[in-house]
Design an enzyme around this catalytic site. Structure first.
Site, PDB file in Angstrom:
ATOM      1  N   ASP A  16       0.844  -1.205   0.000  1.00 34.06           N
ATOM      2  CA  ASP A  16       0.000   0.000   0.000  1.00 34.06           C
ATOM      3  C   ASP A  16       0.878   1.252   0.000  1.00 34.06           C
ATOM      4  OD1 ASP A  16      -2.336   1.430  -0.042  1.00 34.06           O
ATOM      5  OD2 ASP A  16      -2.910   1.020   2.031  1.00 34.06           O
ATOM      6  N   CYS A 250       2.470  10.718  -0.660  1.00 35.67           N
ATOM      7  CA  CYS A 250       3.193  11.426  -1.712  1.00 35.67           C
ATOM      8  C   CYS A 250       2.666  12.855  -1.853  1.00 35.67           C
ATOM      9  CB  CYS A 250       3.036  10.692  -3.028  1.00 35.67           C
ATOM     10  SG  CYS A 250       3.747  11.607  -4.391  1.00 35.67           S
TER      11      CYS A 250
END
Ligand code: COA
Ligand code: ZN
Length: 311
Positions: A16, A250
């Site tokens: 993940d 991110c």
């Protein structure tokens, strides 16, 4: 309030976490990362994903990862499998694992729009795909079969449809258990749930019917993950999915944020006297293995504190 004596942590960073990282991570770094995680005492590690390489290019090397990691017989190496084609690819490599170390994770969602965007299928269609997978697994000799866990993504909030009704999750949970899934992992996919929503869903699932073993899969986008863990512990859930360092957050992908960090959960559980069998310092080391390969700092608060204060 009663807390358990021990908690099981399912480390999902190599899957993940990495699937949300933009920079391509070399195979060798992924393998070292998984090996460092298993050296820390983590006994459930989601190592990769046999989804379409077009959908998740970062994990296109799934078979190579599964083929190269050090295998400990006391550890379950989970792999995400979306359909019969993914299962076939998994079967080609998983034979190297001792039977007791094999695990596959299926995934659907509690919201139609999210499921459509994620796997280009309705919820019904994804359950039909699982039926196909389970039929193959049930044709294997029992000792050879992997364990199966089922993710229900967007179990609390959907980025497209908003708040999700607990009853919608429950009906999918029952169908997954009927298919033979042994553990359900309830996903706060975008890290938007608060303890009130955790309580509403868990109360329903724990009191109405048998939905097997439950785990919580929390993202920490808004800083509510540990509060949600406390609420879950109080209601009797003792399994949590986390990623080393909080990998996956991110900054260039709006809305994509990391899992609850393994270090953050460990610090809290250690302080509460709840056993996990996992060494915090060794998880910090594992985060240090992967961090040079992603283009940003890992977000875990405890990782930063441990590095500066030593605990
Ligand atoms: N492994 C490798 N390739 C696969 C595959 C798998 N498991 N499943 C499908 N493909 C390939 C097909 O061979 C086909 O290739 P081609 O275009 O070269 O002929 C192509 O992908 C399209 O196949 P199709 O069956 O039409 O799939 P789709 O495009 O409807 O995609 C999924 C469905 C589920 C395979 C895809 O959406 C997916 O992998 N999603 C994963 C998303 C994810 O990982 N999300 C994070 C987890 S929560
Ligand atoms: Zn997730």
């Amino acid at each position: 309030m009663g807390f358990p004596n021990s908690v099981r942590i399912v480390e999902v960073g190599p899957r993940d976490g990495l699937q949300n990282e933009a920079a391509p991570v070399p195979l060798e770094a992924k393998v070292r990362f998984v090996n460092a995680l298993s050296a820390s005492g983590l006994r459930d590690i989601e190592v990769t994903s046999f989804v379409s390489p077009g959908a998740v290019p970062q994990l296109a090397d799934a078979a190579d990862v599964l083929g190269a990691i050090e295998v400990r017989p006391d550890t379950t190496y989970w792999c995400l499998v979306p359909n019969a084609q993914g299962l076939e690819r998994w079967l080609e490599t998983s034979g190297r694992l001792p039977a007791g170390s094999r695990g596959i994770a299926l995934f659907t969602a509690a919201s139609e729009t999210f499921n459509q965007r994620n796997v280009r299928a309705s919820i019904d269609e994804s359950l039909r795909r699982f039926q196909e997978i389970m039929t193959v697994l049930q044709s294997m000799p029992a000792p050879e079969r992997p364990r199966v866990r089922g993710y229900i993504s967007t179990a609390f909030v959907c980025p497209y449809e908003g708040a999700v009704e607990p009853a919608a999750v429950q009906s999918i949970a029952v169908r997954l258990v009927d298919l033979g899934v042994q553990e359900l992992s309830l996903g706060d996919t975008i890290g938007a749930a608060t303890p009130i929503q955790i309580r509403a869903l868990l109360r329903m699932l724990l009191t109405e019917g048998d939905v097997g073993d439950l785990a919580l899969h929390l993202h920490d986008t808004r800083g509510t993950a540990l509060a949600n863990v406390l609420e879950s512990l109080d209601l009797g859930v003792t399994a949590f999915d986390t990623s080393a360092g909080g990998l996956g957050g991110c900054p260039f992908a709006p809305g994509a944020s990391g899992n609850l960090a393994t270090e953050d959960l460990l610090y809290m559980l250690n302080g509460m006297g709840i056993e996990t069998g996992v060494d915090l310092g060794a998880v910090v080391d594992a985060s240090g293995v992967i961090e040079p390969f992603i283009n940003h700092q890992l977000p875990s608060k405890e990782l930063a504190a441990y590095r500066s204060a030593g605990f």
